[in-house]
Design an enzyme around this catalytic site. Structure first.
Site: not given
Ligand SMILES: [Zn+2]
Length: 199
Positions: A54, A59, A116-117, A158-159, A162
């Site tokens: 995701g 991000q 997480c990226l 999670h997204e 963000h």
């Molecule tokens: Zn993340």
């Protein structure tokens, strides 16, 4: 014969922990435009290139309420206990959600490891509602409201976090957080040094 190459969407640089854009509350999207579709394509390419499931717009430095995800590498093997959302949304993967929100969340919770990226190489157990009622708009303008559990439900939460400036370490239990605090502080310092240099 010379093939015609469709230009691959370019990938975008990822923002990391310590970048202020990750802490901002993202603004709602007023309309789906060609630019937004292009951005979604680039976000999907970026997510796949980084092997993520995701990605949220902050991000890649855009503070807007847009997320992409693909939680189903094997679209044909849905779990037998798949929730309505997992079944309904499987054909749409990779999925683009505009202005996604959690309309309701179950009291029942589940704990699972997350990464997480924007927080590379750091993982921790996060407790979240086991099921959420997702409300969102798809890229074609269709509105969806559906119950999502499993990896999809977790990824959506999670997204959406963000979009509200929340990162998964914020949700770690104290002991879990203590285990990764040093790594996170190093990452934060690296990010801030890079941002200063870029100025
Ligand atoms: Zn993340």
């Amino acid at each position: 014969m010379i093939g015609i190459f469709k230009k691959k969407p370019e990938t975008l640089p990822l923002r990391h922990y310590g970048d202020p854009v990750l802490r901002k509350k993202a603004r709602p999207i007023a309309a789906v435009t060609p630019e937004l579709r292009k951005l979604a394509e680039q976000m999907i390419a970026t997510m796949y290139a980084s092997r993520g499931v995701g990605l949220a717009a902050p991000q890649i430095g855009k503070s807007i309420r847009l997320i992409v995800l693909d939680t189903m590498p094997g679209k044909d093997d849905l779990p037998p206990d798949a929730t309505p959302g997992e079944i309904l949304l499987a054909p749409f993967m990779p999925l683009v959600l505009v202005n996604p929100e959690v309309a309701e969340a179950s009291k029942e919770t589940e704990v699972a490891s997350e990464g997480c990226l924007s927080v590379p190489k750091i993982f921790g157990d996060v407790e979240r509602p086991a099921y959420v009622l997702l409300r969102a708009t798809l890229l074609d303008g269709e509105k969806v409201e559906v119950e999502c559990g499993g990896l999809l439900g977790r990824c959506i939460q999670h997204e959406i976090d963000h979009l509200d400036g929340v990162l998964f370490p914020d949700r770690l239990a104290k002991v879990e957080l203590e285990m990764v605090t040093e790594e996170i502080e190093k990452l934060e310092a690296r990010t801030q040094a890079a941002l200063k240099k870029a100025k």
